[in-house]
Design an enzyme around this catalytic site. Structure first.
Site, PDB file in Angstrom:
ATOM      1  N   ASP A   1      38.569 -67.663 -38.467  1.00 48.51           N
ATOM      2  CA  ASP A   1      39.136 -67.687 -37.109  1.00 48.51           C
ATOM      3  C   ASP A   1      39.112 -66.330 -36.424  1.00 48.51           C
ATOM      4  OD1 ASP A   1      39.809 -70.296 -37.675  1.00 48.51           O
ATOM      5  OD2 ASP A   1      41.899 -69.857 -38.136  1.00 48.51           O
TER       6      ASP A   1
ATOM      7  N   LYS B   1      58.402 -61.075 -41.739  1.00 48.47           N
ATOM      8  CA  LYS B   1      59.204 -61.114 -40.510  1.00 48.47           C
ATOM      9  C   LYS B   1      60.439 -60.206 -40.576  1.00 48.47           C
ATOM     10  CE  LYS B   1      57.642 -65.744 -39.313  1.00 48.47           C
ATOM     11  NZ  LYS B   1      57.980 -67.146 -39.023  1.00 48.47           N
TER      12      LYS B   1
ATOM     13  N   ASP C   1      43.162 -63.776 -33.773  1.00 51.30           N
ATOM     14  CA  ASP C   1      42.943 -65.032 -34.486  1.00 51.30           C
ATOM     15  C   ASP C   1      42.788 -66.102 -33.415  1.00 51.30           C
ATOM     16  OD1 ASP C   1      43.330 -67.542 -35.640  1.00 51.30           O
ATOM     17  OD2 ASP C   1      44.708 -66.817 -37.151  1.00 51.30           O
TER      18      ASP C   1
END
Length: 359
Positions: free
Chosen positions: A110, A161, A217
């Site tokens: 991707d 995260k 991406d």
């Protein structure tokens, strides 16, 4: 030198386009997505490319046969009977990767960027360890898993995260490995990011290479269109003559020579128009990709749209907010579509003012 491209499965994030073609063959700025990667690899002296595939392998193999001959390289298909994650495909292709003891690239299919493969090779050989991950900078690291490394590039840990600022560098999906990494991977579904990389980092065998240029991406429509904008900006800086110029063209616009543009149109910024596309009089298009053999009738207005192959958009149509049309979709005159996905071979006869998927 070899490269393994993780082609993966059904391409659900990029539906409805992937209902007609496997994701790597969808044209990104008028070239199949995977061909951007393959040509960049060939420039870095890669001569054997392995495609890790679990869906429509025959279509990929047939489409890339001509490229294999044109580029004078070897392309192998490594077919997964079941999805093996991001590490399992390396174990499945072990016999191909061990044909010599040279380092090899691994890429997510991707990814679109400036592909600095030669610089990555030099960096990898300089540090001499088992693996190199290309990393790129993001503005909101709390949305991602970040990579923490020292001033030499040696990766210390991965943090998912983070709520407090620790690093703004993330894994970009481009890697180089020594063949010794295959001793860490078994032939079963495995995540290279969650299961293999942390162990390599703990052993001091993983380094980060910082990407300098653009990166995206492009595996879902919104990011596909953002990646298109970044790539067109890259072309403006590196190959300005490949972009279209003239009356009614604004900003970075890529138009195939076989496309026909009518009078009094406003095209751009950030538009890619494919082969045999017909744009009639007075059309306004910005931030859009229009694929091969489609047509847009007079006085229509398109903003942030991804138009599939052989579509026909009627007169005085307005489409916006990441509309995606599959192959062979007809949109009748004077309709409004807002953030709509339409599956292939459909005819739209009424406006769709709210985000929707038309099956």
């Amino acid at each position: 030198m070899k490269a393994l491209i993780l082609v993966g499965g059904y391409g659900t994030r990029l539906r409805p386009l992937t209902l007609s073609k496997p994701k790597p063959l969808i044209e990104f700025c008028n070239k199949p997505m995977i061909l951007h990667q393959i040509e960049a690899l060939v420039e870095a002296n890669v001569n054997h490319i392995i495609l890790a595939v679990s869906y429509r392998a025959e279509m990929l193999e047939k489409a890339l046969k001509a490229e294999e001959e044109r580029l004078k390289i070897r392309i192998s298909i490594s077919f997964e009977e079941e999805p093996l994650g991001t590490a399992g495909p390396l174990a499945l292709a072990r016999h191909l990767l061990l044909e010599d003891n040279e380092p090899f690239f691994v890429l997510n299919s991707d990814i679109i960027c400036d592909f600095p493969f030669q610089e990555m090779i030099l960096f990898h050989k300089m540090h001499g360890k088992e693996g190199t991950i290309a990393v790129n900078k993001v503005n909101e690291p709390s949305k991602y898993g970040v990579v923490v490394y020292d001033n030499r590039g040696q990766i210390k840990e991965f943090i998912e995260k983070p709520q407090e600022y620790i690093s703004n560098r993330i894994n970009s999906g481009l890697y180089i490995f020594n063949t010794s990494i295959l001793n860490r991977i078994q032939l079963k579904p495995t995540s290279i990011e969650k299961e293999v990389f942390p162990e390599m980092a703990k052993d001091g065998q993983l380094y980060a290479f910082e990407l300098k240029g653009f990166w995206m991406d492009v595996g879902q429509p919104k990011d596909f269109l953002m990646g298109m904008s970044l790539y067109l900006e890259f072309l403006r800086d590196t190959q300005p003559l490949s972009l279209h110029q003239g009356p009614g063209i604004y900003g970075n616009v890529l138009i195939d020579p076989t496309a026909k543009i009518g009078p009094n149109c406003r095209i751009g910024p950030n538009v890619s128009i494919g082969p045999n596309v017909v744009i009639e009089e007075g059309v306004c298009i910005k931030r859009c990709t229009i694929l091969r053999d489609s047509s847009v009738k007079s006085h229509s207005w398109l903003d942030n749209c991804l138009i599939g192959w052989k579509c026909c958009i009627g007169r005085w149509v307005r489409m916006e907010n990441t509309c995606v049309l599959g192959e062979d979709v007809i949109v009748k005159d004077e309709l409004y579509l807002n953030s709509v996905k339409v599956l292939p071979n459909k005819s739209i006869n009424a406006s769709v003012p709210e985000p929707n998927v038309i099956l």
